[in-house]
Design an enzyme around this catalytic site. Structure first.
Site, mmCIF file in Angstrom:
data_model
loop_
_atom_site.group_PDB
_atom_site.id
_atom_site.type_symbol
_atom_site.label_atom_id
_atom_site.label_comp_id
_atom_site.label_asym_id
_atom_site.label_seq_id
_atom_site.Cartn_x
_atom_site.Cartn_y
_atom_site.Cartn_z
ATOM 1 N N GLU A 178 -12.162 5.252 13.524
ATOM 2 C CA GLU A 178 -12.302 3.672 13.507
ATOM 3 C C GLU A 178 -11.345 3.107 12.836
ATOM 4 O OE1 GLU A 178 -15.203 3.595 9.496
ATOM 5 O OE2 GLU A 178 -15.483 5.384 10.710
ATOM 6 N N CYS A 232 6.332 -19.588 -25.592
ATOM 7 C CA CYS A 232 6.654 -20.145 -24.080
ATOM 8 C C CYS A 232 5.484 -20.732 -23.533
ATOM 9 C CB CYS A 232 7.321 -18.889 -23.401
ATOM 10 S SG CYS A 232 7.718 -19.224 -21.662
ATOM 11 N N LYS A 278 -12.341 10.955 10.438
ATOM 12 C CA LYS A 278 -13.337 11.691 9.707
ATOM 13 C C LYS A 278 -13.842 12.761 10.659
ATOM 14 C CE LYS A 278 -15.272 7.259 7.705
ATOM 15 N NZ LYS A 278 -16.386 6.442 7.741
ATOM 16 N N ASP A 307 1.034 -1.087 -0.092
ATOM 17 C CA ASP A 307 -0.050 -0.102 -0.097
ATOM 18 C C ASP A 307 0.804 0.914 0.028
ATOM 19 O OD1 ASP A 307 -2.991 -1.045 2.114
ATOM 20 O OD2 ASP A 307 -2.038 -1.584 0.120
ATOM 21 N N ASP A 362 -9.199 -4.370 6.430
ATOM 22 C CA ASP A 362 -8.265 -4.648 5.199
ATOM 23 C C ASP A 362 -9.358 -5.956 4.736
ATOM 24 O OD1 ASP A 362 -5.150 -6.220 4.646
ATOM 25 O OD2 ASP A 362 -6.482 -5.161 3.405
ATOM 26 N N TYR A 382 2.290 1.799 -3.371
ATOM 27 C CA TYR A 382 1.086 2.590 -4.433
ATOM 28 C C TYR A 382 0.831 3.773 -3.857
ATOM 29 C CZ TYR A 382 -3.474 3.232 -6.499
ATOM 30 O OH TYR A 382 -4.561 3.647 -6.992
ATOM 31 N N ASP A 383 0.699 4.109 -2.871
ATOM 32 C CA ASP A 383 0.592 5.449 -2.185
ATOM 33 C C ASP A 383 1.576 6.431 -2.815
ATOM 34 O OD1 ASP A 383 -1.044 4.538 1.008
ATOM 35 O OD2 ASP A 383 -1.838 4.844 -0.981
ATOM 36 N N CYS A 423 15.268 -19.157 -20.793
ATOM 37 C CA CYS A 423 13.956 -19.588 -20.269
ATOM 38 C C CYS A 423 13.698 -20.757 -19.256
ATOM 39 C CB CYS A 423 12.818 -19.212 -21.070
ATOM 40 S SG CYS A 423 11.133 -19.601 -20.348
ATOM 41 N N GLU A 441 -17.470 -2.891 4.818
ATOM 42 C CA GLU A 441 -16.329 -3.770 4.412
ATOM 43 C C GLU A 441 -16.617 -5.104 4.927
ATOM 44 O OE1 GLU A 441 -12.132 -2.972 3.113
ATOM 45 O OE2 GLU A 441 -13.721 -1.714 3.342
ATOM 46 N N SER A 480 -12.241 6.974 -2.635
ATOM 47 C CA SER A 480 -11.217 6.279 -1.762
ATOM 48 C C SER A 480 -10.813 7.256 -0.857
ATOM 49 C CB SER A 480 -9.831 5.999 -2.702
ATOM 50 O OG SER A 480 -8.935 5.424 -1.783
ATOM 51 N N LEU A 481 -9.633 6.656 -0.123
ATOM 52 C CA LEU A 481 -9.261 7.916 1.001
ATOM 53 C C LEU A 481 -7.853 8.490 0.930
ATOM 54 C CD1 LEU A 481 -10.538 6.122 4.367
ATOM 55 C CD2 LEU A 481 -11.533 8.443 3.193
ATOM 56 N N LYS A 530 -2.232 5.092 8.106
ATOM 57 C CA LYS A 530 -1.801 3.598 7.929
ATOM 58 C C LYS A 530 -0.902 3.382 9.144
ATOM 59 C CE LYS A 530 -3.751 2.542 4.174
ATOM 60 N NZ LYS A 530 -2.658 1.910 3.055
ATOM 61 N N TYR A 581 -19.681 1.599 7.734
ATOM 62 C CA TYR A 581 -19.209 2.599 8.166
ATOM 63 C C TYR A 581 -19.698 3.832 7.872
ATOM 64 C CZ TYR A 581 -16.290 1.679 4.119
ATOM 65 O OH TYR A 581 -15.915 1.310 2.705
ATOM 66 N N CYS A 633 10.686 -22.567 -21.213
ATOM 67 C CA CYS A 633 10.861 -23.317 -22.652
ATOM 68 C C CYS A 633 12.161 -23.379 -23.274
ATOM 69 C CB CYS A 633 10.278 -22.380 -23.546
ATOM 70 S SG CYS A 633 10.706 -20.757 -23.702
ATOM 71 N N CYS A 687 11.608 -13.517 -21.402
ATOM 72 C CA CYS A 687 11.485 -14.698 -22.459
ATOM 73 C C CYS A 687 11.097 -14.317 -23.878
ATOM 74 C CB CYS A 687 10.892 -15.952 -21.892
ATOM 75 S SG CYS A 687 10.634 -17.130 -23.525
ATOM 76 N N LYS A 722 -9.325 0.768 10.267
ATOM 77 C CA LYS A 722 -9.322 0.792 8.838
ATOM 78 C C LYS A 722 -9.134 -0.663 8.457
ATOM 79 C CE LYS A 722 -7.177 2.210 4.484
ATOM 80 N NZ LYS A 722 -7.135 0.974 3.910
#
Length: 689
Positions: free
Chosen positions: A128, A449, A308, A49, A132, A52-53, A426, A191, A97-98, A332, A243, A429, A444, A130
């Protein structure tokens, strides 16, 4: 997403010009879209996460700084495209999203913004856990459950009503609230999750039955809800925490906390650890700290705290961004980590031919889950972190999901450790391996393959490639699993009688697919080049090659130097093309396709000196009347030009139709020439003359 760094190493602070920013934004968008797909559609994320963030935030910074945001950017939407086979539902209001932060500074900045914009010295918050799990929206009409949908892309979700009805904690009808009538329409969101003890029991049962265990509770919950057969969902131990109320007809609320208190009175489950706090942000931080230290006592997975603003009128005043509300924040938890030993490193071949080194670890418990494997991503990362076979390493379940080798602990080496080298051929193959100059991609090059054949067929048959109607993901997998297609040329030999031997085919569907395969043998050179799935060769590059080479044989014999003389083709792309056509397996496959009746026409080839739009870049916006966007793009590319999706200083002309918006404004801002459709038509005729 094929053959690219999954987490582009881009620092917005190091970019100081629009051209570099535009290039970086494209890389980041592609990465974010891919990870949205992995997370929301496949339920199979490949980065943490926090990673990604960071990608998302870097993309947003560059788009805002250089005014590069587009309507189709991932920063303007949430999640991934819904699976069509489940059916789709439009959300009455977007499921946003948040924004996520990982330190106290981010929370204090959020609180300071709320105080400043609301004009108060104090703001009340609801906090609250979060969860998963899988985000869900449930709609009740006159007290009865009528619809349930996943988040999907935030606007449209997957319709999973029948599956959600099997979850015991989800009431099919609402209770009367202290004698008051239930709302005529109630839209709630929450969730769906799986308890840890039930998750572990489920995985033990799957192993006994020789089934693949789930990677984590979130994947188990998401996969269980998104089944085509509700009977499977019913057998899975699923639960619900709600929620928020998104809509409520016949009942007014003034605070978020008041909403939460109403839900249980209607028989709807909420989490007992939610709290409404005083106006001191230190209480919020204390709640986060307490939950972080006690999370292991919970029987469900959480990865942070949601904060919130409590007052609903204040929420409305703060408003929302394109993707997330400005009145809420996800704080997080730090990733969990442990040390263990790398027993071995092996190269796994993915569905697109990418070789990924994987560390085989001494099993270790991290966050209550046993970890025995961790991706090392690429050779560049292994060398950069100096990770060796036999090393003691620090491993994180970053974002509480993906095992990740953080670093090797060199002080524990005894001299027996061995360096890993990527294989020359590879493992699946025996085909040649192509390694990028930065060692971040190994692939490859054999398009037949076995490890990547299903994915190759899907791409080969896709709409913008050979457009083989009826040959989707499931049927491609079926052909490979039944050994009916062992390499791509086998597709051209299949007929109606072959398909009738397979389950799920009736006389008409078998005949239709056979006809589609026959018709696909005659196509254009640019479509066929794109269908081959050559590294770095997308639709546009396929068109560039088709415009320069009259037929496939000419292209197959082109050397790297010759290719690099073509505008837009650099050493990396030229190397990938030469490597692909030099691979013996690929040449044999192409020869077999020719023998099976492959016919390639090439309307894009115009010979030397007959490309009047050579080097010009166009952007089309608004509602075109004379062409579709695809037709306009093909017209430009057939004459040597290029059609792009965003306006920059390098754009030569912006062609506008009715309804043109931000792109027209951007063109005027950058002093880029603007043409009507008629003026564009005149330009084409003038250039031809």
């Amino acid at each position: 997403m094929t053959d690219k760094n999954l987490t582009p190493d881009i620092d917005p602070a190091a970019i100081d010009d629009e051209k570099s920013a535009d290039k970086a934004v494209k890389k980041l968008r592609e990465a974010v879209r891919y990870h949205n797909y992995r997370y929301y559609v496949l339920d199979d994320p490949v980065i943490s996460d926090s990673q990604y963030d960071e990608l998302f935030e870097n993309l947003k910074i560059l788009e805002d700084k250089y005014d590069l945001a587009t309507d189709d950017s991932p920063t303007r939407k949430v999640g991934g495209e819904p699976r069509e086979e489940l059916g789709t539902v439009s959300h009455p209001l977007p499921m946003q999203s948040l924004k996520a932060v990982y330190d106290e500074k981010g929370v204090r900045d959020f609180a300071a913004t709320c105080v400043k914009e609301l004009g108060h010295n104090e703001v009340e918050y609801v906090v609250e856990p979060k969860y998963d799990g899988l985000s869900i929206e449930i709609i009740y009409e006159e007290g009865l459950l009528t619809t349930a949908a996943t988040r999907g892309d935030g606007t449209t979700g997957e319709e999973v009503t029948a599956n959600v009805r099997t979850i015991r904690s989800v009431p099919l009808s609402l209770l009367e609230d202290q004698g008051e009538s239930v709302p005529s329409r109630l839209v709630v969101r929450g969730e769906i999750y799986m308890r840890l003890d039930e998750f572990n029991r489920l995985n033990r049962d799957r192993l006994v039955n020789n089934e693949q265990p789930f990677a984590n509770p979130r994947n188990a919950a998401a996969g269980s809800v998104r089944q085509l057969d509700p009977g499977i969902t019913e057998k899975r131990p699923l639960h619900l925490f709600l929620y928020v109320i998104a809509q409520c007809e016949g009942r007014d609320f003034t605070t978020h906390w008041e909403m939460l208190q109403a839900l249980p009175r209607w028989g709807l489950p909420v989490n007992s650890k939610m709290q409404v706090l005083t106006r001191d942000i230190e209480e919020v931080l204390g709640y986060h700290q307490k939950l972080s230290t006690t999370r292991d006592d919970l029987n469900y997975e959480i990865d942070g705290v949601v904060i919130k603003v409590n007052d609903l009128s204040e929420q409305q005043k703060l408003g929302t961004r394109q993707r997330d509300p400005r009145w809420a924040l996800a704080f997080k938890f730090p990733p969990r980590s442990s040390t263990t030993v790398v027993k071995d490193i092996q190269a796994n071949v993915g569905r697109t031919g990418t070789l990924t080194p994987v560390a085989l670890l001494e099993p270790v418990k991290i966050g209550g889950v046993e970890v025995s494997r961790a991706s090392l991503h690429n050779m560049n990362l292994i060398e950069e972190k100096d990770i060796r076979i036999g090393d003691t390493v620090l491993v994180e379940r970053a974002g509480d999901v993906i095992p990740y080798v953080v670093k090797s602990i060199k002080d524990r080496r005894d001299g027996s450790e061995k360096k890993f080298t990527m294989p020359d051929h590879c493992p699946s193959c025996g085909g040649d391996i192509m390694v990028s100059q930065d060692k971040k991609n190994s692939r490859c090059t054999n398009m037949n393959c076995p490890a990547q054949l299903k994915e190759r067929i899907q791409h080969f048959a896709s709409t913008r490639a050979l457009d083989i109607d009826g040959l989707g993901d499931k049927r491609a997998a079926q052909l490979v699993e039944k050994d009916m297609v062992k390499w791509l040329p086998d597709l051209f030999r299949l007929g109606k009688e072959d398909f009738l031997k397979l389950p799920g085919y009736a006389d008409k569907s078998a005949e239709n697919l056979a006809d589609a395969l026959r018709q696909s043998r005659k196509t254009s050179l640019d479509r066929f080049i794109y269908a081959l799935g050559i590294l770095h060769v997308g639709e546009h590059m396929a068109g560039v090659l088709a415009s320069k080479y009259q037929d496939l044989d000419q292209l197959m014999e082109a050397d790297k130097e010759e290719l690099q003389n073509i505008p837009e083709i650099g050493p990396e792309v030229a190397g990938a093309i030469v490597t692909f056509f030099s691979e013996e397996h690929n040449r044999k496959a192409l020869e077999e396709m020719k023998n099976s009746g492959l016919e390639l026409e090439n309307p894009l080839f115009r010979g030397q000196g007959e490309r009047p739009l050579e080097g010009l870049k166009f952007v089309f916006t608004g509602s075109l009347k004379k062409w579709t966007r695809e037709e306009a793009k093909k017209t430009v590319e057939s004459q040597g030009g290029r059609a792009t999706s965003s306006v920059s200083r390098e754009t030569d002309d912006v062609v506008v139709g009715p309804g043109a918006g931000s792109k027209l404004e951007q063109a005027r801002k950058l002093n880029v020439k603007v043409l009507s459709e008629d003026e564009f038509q005149e330009l084409l005729e003038m250039k031809k003359d």
